[in-house]
Design a protein around this motif. Structure first.
Motif, PDB file in Angstrom:
ATOM      1  N   ASP A 281       0.871  -1.179   0.000  1.00 15.47           N
ATOM      2  CA  ASP A 281       0.000   0.000   0.000  1.00 15.47           C
ATOM      3  C   ASP A 281       0.909   1.231   0.000  1.00 15.47           C
ATOM      4  N   ASP A 282       1.160   1.773  -1.195  1.00 13.10           N
ATOM      5  CA  ASP A 282       2.113   2.867  -1.348  1.00 13.10           C
ATOM      6  C   ASP A 282       1.772   4.069  -0.473  1.00 13.10           C
ATOM      7  N   ALA A 283       0.507   4.446  -0.473  1.00  9.36           N
ATOM      8  CA  ALA A 283       0.103   5.650   0.257  1.00  9.36           C
ATOM      9  C   ALA A 283       0.326   5.491   1.756  1.00  9.36           C
ATOM     10  N   LEU A 284       0.072   4.298   2.265  1.00  9.68           N
ATOM     11  CA  LEU A 284       0.264   4.052   3.692  1.00  9.68           C
ATOM     12  C   LEU A 284       1.746   4.103   4.050  1.00  9.68           C
ATOM     13  N   VAL A 285       2.585   3.496   3.228  1.00  5.81           N
ATOM     14  CA  VAL A 285       4.027   3.527   3.487  1.00  5.81           C
ATOM     15  C   VAL A 285       4.547   4.963   3.451  1.00  5.81           C
ATOM     16  N   GLU A 286       4.077   5.741   2.493  1.00  2.00           N
ATOM     17  CA  GLU A 286       4.490   7.153   2.413  1.00  2.00           C
ATOM     18  C   GLU A 286       4.076   7.919   3.664  1.00  2.00           C
ATOM     19  N   LEU A 287       2.863   7.678   4.133  1.00  2.00           N
ATOM     20  CA  LEU A 287       2.359   8.336   5.339  1.00  2.00           C
ATOM     21  C   LEU A 287       3.241   8.010   6.543  1.00  2.00           C
ATOM     22  N   LEU A 288       3.575   6.743   6.688  1.00  3.39           N
ATOM     23  CA  LEU A 288       4.395   6.313   7.827  1.00  3.39           C
ATOM     24  C   LEU A 288       5.798   6.917   7.749  1.00  3.39           C
ATOM     25  N   GLY A 289       6.372   6.909   6.564  1.00  4.80           N
ATOM     26  CA  GLY A 289       7.708   7.453   6.405  1.00  4.80           C
ATOM     27  C   GLY A 289       7.776   8.944   6.650  1.00  4.80           C
TER      28      GLY A 289
END
Length: 253
Positions: free
Chosen positions: A187-195
């Motif tokens: 889930d690209d958007a979730l990984v970006e949010l976490l990072g």
């Protein structure tokens, strides 16, 4: 960034289960893989390969003995979660777990319970606590889900939540439940949010299907998000060679 190993336990066996299919209504969970090897075997393998910060997750009842065997086989090398509360958390740390992972026990009636979270921090200390913010998307936002990912809570995984809860734990564990066990990609958007917003180390799990996903998470997560690979990994019946993942991991260190 590093690779984080996992040991998912269901009915005492090491399994890989499709996210969201483990329910309390009597229906069988969708299984991608069931191992004939013990949890302790996997723990010993991770220890030999120098992997740290992996997680042992007990999916429902009947897993305590297997989880205990795993943390005792790799003292200080594995985190443990699934049914952990303020009352039993210290027992797991004393048995050899590096951290305890908690989700459902800090929620009450679908709301985050400050009192329960305070009790956990008091019991084990912030430095030994991992908060599991595994989530599903609803209404355009990522909501934390509890009770083996069946129950939506009111807590949204966003920048304020990550900042607030990150200040009260050592790490975060986040499964992208909508893609967990599907091998369709992260889930690209979730990984970006976490990072972008997590103030503490965070491990992402869900959807990884190829070796390149390690580089993808490294880029999207700004090098601050670690990745777990489950169903796609060769030791769990998948196509991604475990040896290649180990080589990638060692090259990063």
């Amino acid at each position: 960034m590093k690779f984080r190993p996992c040991i998912d336990l269901h009915s005492g066996k090491v399994k890989q289960i499709v996210g969201g299919t483990l329910r309390d209504d009597g229906n069988e969970a969708a299984e991608n893989f069931v191992s004939e090897l013990t949890a302790a075997h996997y723990a010993e393998m991770y220890r030999a390969d120098g992997l740290t910060g992996g997680h042992v997750i007990m999916l429902g009842p009947g897993n305590r003995d297997a989880a205990m065997d795993a943390v005792r086989a790799y003292p200080g090398g594995l985190q443990v979660g699934g049914g952990v509360t303020a009352a039993n958390a210290v027992e797991w740390l004393d048995a050899g777990a590096s951290h305890v992972i908690v989700t459902s026990s800090v929620f009450e009636g679908g709301e985050l319970s400050e009192a329960r979270l305070d009790a956990l921090v008091a019991a084990v200390g912030r430095d030994r606590l991992v908060l599991d913010l595994s989530c599903r998307k609803r209404g355009g936002a990522y909501h934390v889900v509890t009770d083996r990912w069946q129950t939506f809570t009111s807590l949204v995984v966003d920048a304020p939540t990550l900042a607030t809860l990150g200040a009260r734990c050592a790490e975060l564990l986040v499964h992208g439940v909508d893609v967990e066990g599907t091998k369709v990609g992260i889930d690209d958007a979730l990984v970006e949010l976490l990072g972008a917003h997590s103030p503490v180390p965070v491990t992402y799990a869900g959807g990884a299907h190829c070796l390149a996903d390690l580089d993808r998470v490294k880029a999207l997560g700004r090098g601050k998000v670690d990745l777990t690979i489950g169903s796609a990994l060769s030791i769990f019946g998948g196509d991604v060679p475990y040896e290649d993942v180990i080589a990638w991991h060692k090259a990063q260190q």
